[in-house]
Design an enzyme around this catalytic site. Sequence first.
Site, PDB file in Angstrom:
ATOM      1  N   HIS A 212      43.317  25.748  34.967  1.00 12.45           N
ATOM      2  CA  HIS A 212      42.773  26.525  36.080  1.00 12.45           C
ATOM      3  C   HIS A 212      41.538  25.798  36.598  1.00 12.45           C
ATOM      4  O   HIS A 212      40.404  26.152  36.262  1.00 12.45           O
ATOM      5  CB  HIS A 212      42.417  27.936  35.607  1.00 12.45           C
TER       6      HIS A 212
ATOM      7  N   GLU B 257      46.715  26.964  37.969  1.00 16.02           N
ATOM      8  CA  GLU B 257      46.237  28.228  38.522  1.00 16.02           C
ATOM      9  C   GLU B 257      45.026  28.005  39.408  1.00 16.02           C
ATOM     10  O   GLU B 257      44.239  27.079  39.183  1.00 16.02           O
ATOM     11  CB  GLU B 257      45.815  29.187  37.396  1.00 16.02           C
TER      12      GLU B 257
ATOM     13  N   HIS C 141      45.946  37.078  30.350  1.00 19.39           N
ATOM     14  CA  HIS C 141      44.544  37.478  30.310  1.00 19.39           C
ATOM     15  C   HIS C 141      44.301  38.435  29.141  1.00 19.39           C
ATOM     16  O   HIS C 141      44.772  39.567  29.139  1.00 19.39           O
ATOM     17  CB  HIS C 141      44.070  38.137  31.601  1.00 19.39           C
TER      18      HIS C 141
END
EC number: 2.6.99.2
Length: 237
Positions: free
Chosen positions: A43, A70, A190
């Site tokens: 990410h 991401e 998450h």
Amino acid sequence: MTKLSVNINKIATLRNSRGGNTPNVVQFAKDVQRFGAQGVTVHPRPDERHIRYQDTRDLKSEVYTEFNVEGNPVKSFMDLVLEVKPTQVTLVPDAVDALTSNAGWDTIKNKAFLTEVITEFKSHGIRTSIFVDPVLEMIEGAKIIGADRVELYTESFAHQYSLGNEKAIKPFTKAAELSNELGIGVNAGHDLSLDNIKFFKENIPGLLEVSIGHALISESLYLGIENVVQMYLQRLK
């Protein structure tokens, strides 16, 4: 079996805290694949406080499983993804100064923007996933904008489950059921961990992939990365 994609941002954070190239992000990605992970996630953020844009480029030739990139589709991120052409791009609406991702997209309010972004990525053969809360309207919106998959934002589940509230899984189950009906793939991520991943997987129909970083790396400090990867794979069977 649900695929395990290991988010290696925390390895880059550790490296950046000291300078140099230890631990080596590329080598770590190669190792977790060798240990059985079916994907690698990064990410990159504009400030490059953990994964750098160049890391993403360097990883392209070394990730032989699935490469998931991401980020918020600002121009620099879109240019990077179109250059690297990962297996999957996951669109996340995080602010530039966000410590970590903290909300899913409103796929209805952002319909025009997201449709344009997704169309561009898909035209280059990149699978698209969109980070959403477990809200049925957002799932329906994901279908309308053309997303291949949704990634369910699981922080609320993880928090409630740690308090003993197993009913917190219900909106995620319903979101997955609707996604299946609409022909959208289901990913999740998450705050998923060894403590909650088995229960989560068992209650999410058609769960294709989980992306796990912070918990997995933290658990590995005590148990070892190879062992932890295997523990996740067992729970995801």
